[in-house]
Design a protein around this motif. Structure first.
Motif, short mmCIF file in Angstrom:
data_model
loop_
_atom_site.label_atom_id
_atom_site.label_comp_id
_atom_site.label_asym_id
_atom_site.label_seq_id
_atom_site.Cartn_x
_atom_site.Cartn_y
_atom_site.Cartn_z
N LEU A 111 0.84 -1.20 0.00
CA LEU A 111 0.00 0.00 0.00
C LEU A 111 0.88 1.25 0.00
N TRP A 112 0.78 2.05 -1.05
CA TRP A 112 1.58 3.27 -1.19
C TRP A 112 0.89 4.44 -0.52
N THR A 113 -0.42 4.58 -0.74
CA THR A 113 -1.23 5.60 -0.08
C THR A 113 -2.69 5.18 -0.15
N PHE A 114 -3.54 5.85 0.63
CA PHE A 114 -4.96 5.51 0.62
C PHE A 114 -5.78 6.68 1.14
N THR A 115 -7.07 6.60 0.90
CA THR A 115 -8.04 7.54 1.46
C THR A 115 -9.31 6.79 1.78
N ASP B 141 -25.77 4.15 6.28
CA ASP B 141 -25.07 4.05 7.57
C ASP B 141 -23.75 4.81 7.61
N GLY B 142 -23.33 5.39 6.49
CA GLY B 142 -22.13 6.21 6.47
C GLY B 142 -20.83 5.46 6.66
N VAL B 143 -20.84 4.16 6.44
CA VAL B 143 -19.64 3.36 6.65
C VAL B 143 -18.54 3.74 5.67
N GLY B 144 -18.84 3.83 4.39
CA GLY B 144 -17.85 4.18 3.38
C GLY B 144 -16.94 3.02 3.01
N TYR B 145 -15.86 3.35 2.29
CA TYR B 145 -14.91 2.33 1.84
C TYR B 145 -13.57 2.99 1.52
N GLY B 146 -12.53 2.17 1.48
CA GLY B 146 -11.19 2.66 1.19
C GLY B 146 -10.84 2.55 -0.28
N VAL B 147 -10.03 3.49 -0.74
CA VAL B 147 -9.44 3.46 -2.07
C VAL B 147 -7.95 3.73 -1.87
N GLY B 148 -7.12 2.92 -2.52
CA GLY B 148 -5.69 3.10 -2.33
C GLY B 148 -4.90 2.89 -3.59
N GLN B 149 -3.64 3.26 -3.52
CA GLN B 149 -2.69 2.95 -4.58
C GLN B 149 -1.76 1.88 -4.05
N VAL B 150 -1.64 0.81 -4.83
CA VAL B 150 -0.87 -0.36 -4.43
C VAL B 150 0.27 -0.56 -5.42
N ILE C 72 0.20 2.99 5.46
CA ILE C 72 1.11 3.07 4.32
C ILE C 72 2.25 2.08 4.52
N GLY C 73 2.58 1.35 3.46
CA GLY C 73 3.68 0.38 3.49
C GLY C 73 3.27 -1.03 3.86
N MET C 74 2.00 -1.24 4.17
CA MET C 74 1.58 -2.60 4.58
C MET C 74 1.40 -3.50 3.36
N PRO C 75 1.65 -4.80 3.53
CA PRO C 75 1.42 -5.75 2.44
C PRO C 75 -0.07 -5.95 2.20
N MET C 76 -0.43 -6.09 0.92
CA MET C 76 -1.82 -6.23 0.50
C MET C 76 -1.97 -7.46 -0.38
N PHE D 275 -8.10 -4.94 -2.97
CA PHE D 275 -6.98 -5.40 -2.15
C PHE D 275 -7.36 -5.35 -0.68
N ARG D 276 -6.94 -6.37 0.04
CA ARG D 276 -7.15 -6.42 1.49
C ARG D 276 -5.80 -6.50 2.18
N PRO D 277 -5.71 -6.00 3.42
CA PRO D 277 -4.45 -6.11 4.16
C PRO D 277 -4.14 -7.57 4.47
N LEU D 278 -2.86 -7.90 4.42
CA LEU D 278 -2.43 -9.24 4.85
C LEU D 278 -2.39 -9.31 6.37
#
Length: 144
Positions: free
Chosen positions: A65-69, A82-91, A112-116, A137-140
């Protein structure tokens, strides 16, 4: 136990859908024959050296993961309020390209920097009962 539904991509040509549950999906990319640069999505002309053609290759299924929002609107037109939302990132993929993708997890799960790991998610069902899937992509690992 019910048989798994047949899965179809939301748009063909971007990722594989493995038959075996133990096999991860892969992104469908390209590699330039002249300079070796990798791209996602696939392309015919190299964006680095303008050589052609490029060869089709499988990319991933892991990256960093390089960056995310975090996006605070419903995902893919869902009507949940419910306002949960979701993540978008650059991998960053090991082959070289940096791709943008939907992330799987809760807002606090990313750093940032975590394996995906690439995975598929069903977003709807066709009238024929097929699961329409996207790649994400999901976090490892998750934060403690």
């Amino acid at each position: 136990m019910t048989a798994p539904r047949h899965r179809v991509p939301i748009e063909p040509g971007f990722f594989t859908i493995p038959e075996a549950a133990s096999e991860p999906p892969r992104l469908l990319g390209s590699r330039c024959r002249a300079c070796g640069e990798h791209f996602f999505p696939r392309r015919v002309v190299c964006a680095r050296c303008l050589a052609q053609p490029c060869d089709d290759v499988l990319l991933g299924p892991r990256g960093t993961l390089w960056t995310f929002t975090w996006v605070h609107v419903p995902f893919f037109g869902q009507k949940r309020g419910d306002g949960v939302g979701y993540g978008v990132g650059q991998v960053d993929l090991p082959e070289g390209p940096r791709i943008q993708a939907v992330l799987s997890g809760k807002q606090g799960d990313f750093r940032i920097g975590m394996p995906m790991q690439l995975e598929l998610e069903a977003v709807r069902e066709t009238p024929e009962g097929e699961a329409v899937v996207i790649h994400r992509f999901r976090p490892l690992e998750t934060r403690a």
